[in-house]
Motif scaffolding. Structure first.
Motif, PDB file in Angstrom:
ATOM      1  N   PRO A 120      -6.523  14.613  -2.743  1.00  0.00           N
ATOM      2  CA  PRO A 120      -5.984  14.542  -4.337  1.00  0.00           C
ATOM      3  C   PRO A 120      -7.253  14.015  -5.158  1.00  0.00           C
ATOM      4  CG  PRO A 120      -5.617  12.249  -2.665  1.00  0.00           C
ATOM      5  CD  PRO A 120      -6.066  13.388  -1.920  1.00  0.00           C
ATOM      6  N   SER A 121      -6.901  13.981  -6.469  1.00  0.00           N
ATOM      7  CA  SER A 121      -7.831  13.840  -7.551  1.00  0.00           C
ATOM      8  C   SER A 121      -7.808  12.425  -7.652  1.00  0.00           C
ATOM      9  CB  SER A 121      -7.805  14.438  -8.789  1.00  0.00           C
ATOM     10  OG  SER A 121      -8.455  14.062  -9.851  1.00  0.00           O
ATOM     11  N   ARG A 122      -9.212  11.757  -7.317  1.00  0.00           N
ATOM     12  CA  ARG A 122      -9.319  10.244  -7.594  1.00  0.00           C
ATOM     13  C   ARG A 122      -9.077  10.072  -9.271  1.00  0.00           C
ATOM     14  NH1 ARG A 122     -10.898  12.839  -2.959  1.00  0.00           N
ATOM     15  NH2 ARG A 122     -11.813  11.327  -1.426  1.00  0.00           N
ATOM     16  N   THR A 123      -9.637  10.771 -10.142  1.00  0.00           N
ATOM     17  CA  THR A 123      -9.350  10.476 -11.616  1.00  0.00           C
ATOM     18  C   THR A 123      -7.903  10.573 -11.961  1.00  0.00           C
ATOM     19  OG1 THR A 123     -11.488  11.791 -11.976  1.00  0.00           O
ATOM     20  CG2 THR A 123     -10.115  11.498 -13.836  1.00  0.00           C
ATOM     21  N   GLU A 124      -7.058  11.546 -11.272  1.00  0.00           N
ATOM     22  CA  GLU A 124      -5.691  11.586 -11.551  1.00  0.00           C
ATOM     23  C   GLU A 124      -4.938  10.225 -10.944  1.00  0.00           C
ATOM     24  OE1 GLU A 124      -1.701  13.829 -10.165  1.00  0.00           O
ATOM     25  OE2 GLU A 124      -3.734  14.735  -9.667  1.00  0.00           O
ATOM     26  N   LEU A 125      -5.478   9.733  -9.964  1.00  0.00           N
ATOM     27  CA  LEU A 125      -5.013   8.365  -9.229  1.00  0.00           C
ATOM     28  C   LEU A 125      -5.271   7.465 -10.392  1.00  0.00           C
ATOM     29  CD1 LEU A 125      -4.194   6.621  -7.158  1.00  0.00           C
ATOM     30  CD2 LEU A 125      -6.232   6.686  -6.064  1.00  0.00           C
ATOM     31  N   VAL A 126      -6.583   7.248 -10.933  1.00  0.00           N
ATOM     32  CA  VAL A 126      -7.012   6.368 -11.944  1.00  0.00           C
ATOM     33  C   VAL A 126      -6.077   6.133 -13.123  1.00  0.00           C
ATOM     34  CG1 VAL A 126      -8.859   5.651 -13.395  1.00  0.00           C
ATOM     35  CG2 VAL A 126      -9.336   6.185 -10.975  1.00  0.00           C
ATOM     36  N   CYS A 127      -5.915   7.550 -13.619  1.00  0.00           N
ATOM     37  CA  CYS A 127      -4.914   7.830 -14.585  1.00  0.00           C
ATOM     38  C   CYS A 127      -3.607   7.316 -14.758  1.00  0.00           C
ATOM     39  CB  CYS A 127      -4.664   9.383 -15.081  1.00  0.00           C
ATOM     40  SG  CYS A 127      -6.148   9.995 -15.649  1.00  0.00           S
ATOM     41  N   LEU A 128      -3.070   7.345 -13.294  1.00  0.00           N
ATOM     42  CA  LEU A 128      -1.908   6.570 -13.124  1.00  0.00           C
ATOM     43  C   LEU A 128      -1.853   5.139 -13.097  1.00  0.00           C
ATOM     44  CD1 LEU A 128      -0.806   8.854 -10.028  1.00  0.00           C
ATOM     45  CD2 LEU A 128       0.112   8.948 -12.209  1.00  0.00           C
TER      46      LEU A 128
ATOM     47  N   GLN B 153     -16.142  18.545  -2.227  1.00  0.00           N
ATOM     48  CA  GLN B 153     -14.749  18.047  -1.792  1.00  0.00           C
ATOM     49  C   GLN B 153     -13.869  17.967  -2.822  1.00  0.00           C
ATOM     50  OE1 GLN B 153     -13.276  13.618  -0.882  1.00  0.00           O
ATOM     51  NE2 GLN B 153     -15.252  13.939  -0.254  1.00  0.00           N
ATOM     52  N   GLN B 154     -12.792  18.740  -2.508  1.00  0.00           N
ATOM     53  CA  GLN B 154     -11.692  18.805  -3.399  1.00  0.00           C
ATOM     54  C   GLN B 154     -11.053  17.422  -3.685  1.00  0.00           C
ATOM     55  OE1 GLN B 154      -8.139  20.890  -2.157  1.00  0.00           O
ATOM     56  NE2 GLN B 154      -7.888  21.737  -4.049  1.00  0.00           N
ATOM     57  N   GLY B 155     -10.788  17.391  -5.289  1.00  0.00           N
ATOM     58  CA  GLY B 155     -10.449  15.870  -5.566  1.00  0.00           C
ATOM     59  C   GLY B 155     -11.674  14.987  -5.723  1.00  0.00           C
ATOM     60  N   SER B 156     -12.924  15.261  -5.530  1.00  0.00           N
ATOM     61  CA  SER B 156     -13.883  14.222  -5.773  1.00  0.00           C
ATOM     62  C   SER B 156     -14.490  14.692  -7.527  1.00  0.00           C
ATOM     63  CB  SER B 156     -14.923  14.351  -5.009  1.00  0.00           C
ATOM     64  OG  SER B 156     -15.701  15.560  -5.049  1.00  0.00           O
ATOM     65  N   PHE B 157     -15.288  13.525  -7.920  1.00  0.00           N
ATOM     66  CA  PHE B 157     -15.926  13.982  -9.132  1.00  0.00           C
ATOM     67  C   PHE B 157     -16.934  15.033  -9.034  1.00  0.00           C
ATOM     68  CE2 PHE B 157     -19.025  11.153  -7.292  1.00  0.00           C
ATOM     69  CZ  PHE B 157     -20.083  11.172  -8.001  1.00  0.00           C
ATOM     70  N   ALA B 158     -17.528  15.421  -7.769  1.00  0.00           N
ATOM     71  CA  ALA B 158     -18.693  16.275  -7.638  1.00  0.00           C
ATOM     72  C   ALA B 158     -18.462  17.645  -8.363  1.00  0.00           C
ATOM     73  CB  ALA B 158     -18.704  16.506  -6.081  1.00  0.00           C
ATOM     74  N   GLY B 159     -17.218  18.196  -8.295  1.00  0.00           N
ATOM     75  CA  GLY B 159     -17.159  19.596  -9.076  1.00  0.00           C
ATOM     76  C   GLY B 159     -17.193  19.515 -10.480  1.00  0.00           C
ATOM     77  N   ASP B 160     -16.679  18.301 -11.160  1.00  0.00           N
ATOM     78  CA  ASP B 160     -16.752  18.126 -12.653  1.00  0.00           C
ATOM     79  C   ASP B 160     -18.228  17.818 -12.824  1.00  0.00           C
ATOM     80  OD1 ASP B 160     -14.000  18.668 -13.122  1.00  0.00           O
ATOM     81  OD2 ASP B 160     -13.629  16.453 -12.978  1.00  0.00           O
TER      82      ASP B 160
ATOM     83  N   LEU C 121       0.775  -1.189  -0.003  1.00  0.00           N
ATOM     84  CA  LEU C 121      -0.087  -0.144  -0.119  1.00  0.00           C
ATOM     85  C   LEU C 121       0.840   1.252  -0.173  1.00  0.00           C
ATOM     86  CD1 LEU C 121      -2.791  -1.072   2.340  1.00  0.00           C
ATOM     87  CD2 LEU C 121      -2.750  -1.324   0.033  1.00  0.00           C
ATOM     88  N   ILE C 122       0.647   1.952  -0.784  1.00  0.00           N
ATOM     89  CA  ILE C 122       1.378   3.366  -0.954  1.00  0.00           C
ATOM     90  C   ILE C 122       0.596   4.550  -0.979  1.00  0.00           C
ATOM     91  CG2 ILE C 122       2.892   4.677  -2.688  1.00  0.00           C
ATOM     92  CD1 ILE C 122       3.775   1.952  -3.695  1.00  0.00           C
ATOM     93  N   PRO C 123       0.541   5.399   0.013  1.00  0.00           N
ATOM     94  CA  PRO C 123      -0.268   6.600  -0.008  1.00  0.00           C
ATOM     95  C   PRO C 123      -0.182   7.551  -1.237  1.00  0.00           C
ATOM     96  CG  PRO C 123       1.747   6.954   1.229  1.00  0.00           C
ATOM     97  CD  PRO C 123       1.911   5.498   1.064  1.00  0.00           C
ATOM     98  N   PHE C 124      -1.358   8.248  -1.671  1.00  0.00           N
ATOM     99  CA  PHE C 124      -1.344   9.171  -2.719  1.00  0.00           C
ATOM    100  C   PHE C 124      -1.912  10.337  -2.216  1.00  0.00           C
ATOM    101  CE2 PHE C 124      -3.957  10.855  -6.304  1.00  0.00           C
ATOM    102  CZ  PHE C 124      -3.219  11.016  -7.292  1.00  0.00           C
ATOM    103  N   GLY C 125      -1.161  11.223  -2.834  1.00  0.00           N
ATOM    104  CA  GLY C 125      -1.279  12.802  -2.439  1.00  0.00           C
ATOM    105  C   GLY C 125      -0.114  13.413  -1.523  1.00  0.00           C
ATOM    106  N   ASP C 126      -0.496  14.717  -1.177  1.00  0.00           N
ATOM    107  CA  ASP C 126       0.653  15.198  -0.461  1.00  0.00           C
ATOM    108  C   ASP C 126       0.311  15.652   1.079  1.00  0.00           C
ATOM    109  OD1 ASP C 126      -1.407  17.143  -0.346  1.00  0.00           O
ATOM    110  OD2 ASP C 126      -0.373  18.816  -1.423  1.00  0.00           O
ATOM    111  N   GLY C 127      -0.730  14.890   1.662  1.00  0.00           N
ATOM    112  CA  GLY C 127      -1.169  14.960   3.081  1.00  0.00           C
ATOM    113  C   GLY C 127      -1.908  16.301   3.397  1.00  0.00           C
ATOM    114  N   LEU C 128      -2.089  17.280   2.286  1.00  0.00           N
ATOM    115  CA  LEU C 128      -2.578  18.384   2.656  1.00  0.00           C
ATOM    116  C   LEU C 128      -3.854  18.844   2.137  1.00  0.00           C
ATOM    117  CD1 LEU C 128       0.823  20.662   2.247  1.00  0.00           C
ATOM    118  CD2 LEU C 128      -0.178  19.478   4.551  1.00  0.00           C
ATOM    119  N   LYS C 129      -4.030  18.449   0.848  1.00  0.00           N
ATOM    120  CA  LYS C 129      -5.239  18.592   0.085  1.00  0.00           C
ATOM    121  C   LYS C 129      -5.557  17.373  -0.580  1.00  0.00           C
ATOM    122  CE  LYS C 129      -4.084  23.250  -1.630  1.00  0.00           C
ATOM    123  NZ  LYS C 129      -3.562  23.961  -2.941  1.00  0.00           N
TER     124      LYS C 129
END
Length: 637
Positions: free
Chosen positions: A357-365, A532-539, A347-355
């Motif tokens: 992260p975008s789940r879509t960006e994670l899926v792209c990775l 929520q920042q990073g969620s699909f709700a904004g898009d 298991l590897i954490p994704f994000g900077d621990g402050l904001k």
């Protein structure tokens, strides 16, 4: 100002030299001017540090940087205050170096207050009631342990005779203490030793405390040199464009002698420079660099390592797999254990621990081959299903709107609340329409519906409204008239029952009201909306509902949600927050002043993402269903 023979001084010297070289290699930074670095060895001495600082002040000095110990920092901070020169220390951890007493002192390392709070949490977790503190009798040791005592006092733990020992010293003294303890048999079963970060610094930089989700301290000076070339260069601008100094009137009254006090000047731009430093927002070797109001680094977190013989093991790690907690992790690990074959993973954490992260960006990775899979609160939406394969949803969670609500108290007009204004108008219209229809069917053959026009109008109104209480006096003769009356009396029964039930609820149950009625209200206004920042709700709000991006405010945490909703749209907040139901229900569990308004307007679930054509999504889906069935929990909880 460095202690050249200390570990942190050696690393600091190399890093500073690399930083100066980096600045001088770019002519755009200082426009051709070369930055010259002057380093003085204070050799652990507070007196030498004071002398060196005074010598610095004989020249025009705008800042002092150094591996100053807590003892030295106390001395130099007074000089910094007098001449208004920012003093940056990456070694002084003493909690009493406060921003009130030393306004020009900036701590670029972690305050010992946070470390002691972490130790107090460990003590509380194991329910130890008494501990012994061993510390160096200087500012670093005394004030660090005083901070520990304050933290333990909050948890009702005493510092007294015990077999639980906390050691807060320099490496040289600390190792001597541990040698003696070993000789006395105090390292065996029944004793607990908790050493502060000095021990891990001494035994290996890879175990030093670090900001969460950031890189560790460099293991070699070469790595420090390479990584020193990071980030954007911050350029400071002073009022008027000039750096100026002025004489200190206090020193002019003293006998100068051979100290050259008249050469020492106050830096006029010191406060502005200090304020600019405190606005720093960048990423260094040990993680994000941001300062709180007390000039301490934000977001400190500590690793806990168990010292075993010559090595150390970080507490909370299965070999090769970092340990994380949460419902998503529990579902994943439980389902993975049900597979008919072994799947090794890390298991590897994704994000900077402050904001967030975008789940879509994670899926792209995943499609880029950076990750083999992604687990977490990843909503299964069309955009993401085009890139990866998802498992069976383990949680059903659509988007909902949450807004502030207020209590509706019962009053003199409470009897009108069961129906809306439109409902009242429609009901009255139907009463009149039914009265007219019955009159048309009856007045030719029924004398009770005949007479002068005025009488007939009164009869129509009286007959229609008296049916509400089944007290109409006029009888119907025609078959059609009776049929209409029977149907209408059935409708009246439903209206009566609905009104009675609603009125009873209003008078007995707490009623909540909000000017936001749901997503429909947000579509017809221009009020700001949180998501929520990073969620699909904004898009989704932008692309599917056509809400302008300028209205959307990204929020990171439940605390941010609450603060923005309390402020409201007129005070820099939001009118409502749009997020997935699973998050909102958790958010509302402790906040009664907010509520979900309107209906859930999307349907989606959370799933685990895998590369296209991987066999794992199908097998994991079966395992997820078995896991949920064993737990007895439906997928929408």
């Amino acid at each position: 100002m460095l202690s050249f023979h200390s570990e942190i001084g050696k690393v600091g010297k190399v890093a500073l030299e690399a930083a100066v070289e980096d600045v001088n290699s770019d002519p755009a930074v200082l426009r051709g001017t070369k930055l010259r670095l002057t380093m003085h060895d204070i050799n652990y001495s507070g007196f030498m540090a004071m002398v060196e600082a005074l010598q610095f002040m004989e020249n025009d000095t705008v800042a002092i940087i150094g591996s100053l110990s807590s003892i030295t920092a106390h001395v130099i901070a007074h000089i910094a205050n007098e001449f208004q020169v920012p003093l940056l220390s990456f070694a002084a951890t003493d909690p009493t170096l406060s921003s009130l007493q030393y306004p020009f002192f900036v701590r670029t390392t972690l305050n010992d207050l946070y470390q002691m709070a972490a130790i107090a949490d460990i003590v509380e977790y194991f329910e130890w009631r008494e501990i012994i503190a061993i510390y160096v009798d200087d500012d670093y040791g005394r004030n660090g342990i005083a901070a520990l005592a304050d933290q333990l006092a909050k948890k009702t733990v005493a510092l007294t005779e015990s077999r639980i020992l906390v050691i807060h010293t320099t490496p040289a003294w600390g190792l001597d203490v541990l040698d003696v303890a070993q000789y006395l048999g105090m390292m065996g079963s029944g004793y607990v030793w908790i050493a502060t970060n000095w021990l891990l610094y001494h035994c290996g930089h890879e175990f030093t405390p670090s900001i969460r989700n950031s890189g560790k301290y460099p293991r070699t000076y070469h790595i420090a040199y390479v990584h020193a070339r990071f980030g954007d260069k911050e350029k400071l601008r002073f009022k008027g464009g000039n750096i100026s100094f002025s004489k200190d009137s206090k020193l002019s009254e003293l006998d100068r002698g051979s100290l050259h006090l008249d050469a020492m000047s106050i830096f006029n731009g010191g406060k502005l420079l200090c304020d600019n430093i405190l606005l720093a927002n960048l990423t260094g070797l040990t993680g994000p660099i941001r300062f709180a109001s007390d000039r301490s680094l934000l977001f400190p977190a500590y690793e806990v390592a168990n010292m075993i013989g010559p090595g150390a093991r970080t507490i909370g790690v299965v070999p090769g797999t970092d340990m994380f907690k949460g419902y998503c992790i529990d579902v994943f690990t439980a389902s993975l254990n049900l597979l008919p074959y072994a799947v090794p993973y890390k298991l590897i954490p994704f994000g900077d621990g402050l904001k967030n992260p975008s789940r879509t960006e994670l899926v792209c990775l995943i499609t880029a081959g950076v990750f083999d899979a992604a687990i977490g609160d990843i909503a299964i939406i069309t955009e993401r299903t085009k890139m990866v394969d998802f498992t069976q949803p383990y949680i059903e969670s659509g988007l909902v709107v949450v807004a502030p609500v207020k209590k509706l108290n019962s009053d003199a007009v409470a009897f009108l609340r069961p129906f809306s204004t439109n409902m009242w108008l429609v009901t009255c219209a139907f009463f009149l329409i039914v009265g007219v229809v019955v009159w048309i069917l009856e007045h030719r053959m029924n004398d009770e519906f005949r007479g002068p026009p005025r009488r007939q109008i009164v009869t129509i109104i009286w007959f229609s409204f008296s049916t509400l209480f089944k007290s109409h006096r006029e009888s119907t003769i025609s078959a059609l008239g009776r049929m209409v009356l029977v149907i209408w009396l059935f409708v009246v029964l439903i209206i009566n029952s609905s009104y009675t039930a609603s009125l009873t609820s209003i008078l007995t149950v707490l009623q909540l009201s909000s000017h936001v009625k749901g997503i429909e209200t947000l579509l017809t206004t221009n009020d700001p909306i949180g998501y929520q920042q990073g969620s699909f709700a904004g898009d989704y709000l932008i692309n599917e509902l056509g809400i302008h991006k300028s209205r959307l405010i990204p929020l990171n945490s439940p605390e941010d949600y609450a603060e923005a909703l309390r402020k409201g749209p007129k005070n820099g907040g939001v009118a409502a927050v749009v997020d997935q139901r699973a998050y909102i229900e958790l958010f509302l569990s402790t906040r009664c002043e907010f509520s979900i308004v309107g209906q859930e307007f999307t349907k989606n679930g959370w799933g685990f993402a895998f590369p296209r054509d991987s066999p794992l999504p199908v097998d994991m889906s079966t395992a997820i269903l078995k896991t949920i069935r064993r737990w007895g929990a439906p997928t929408n909880t």
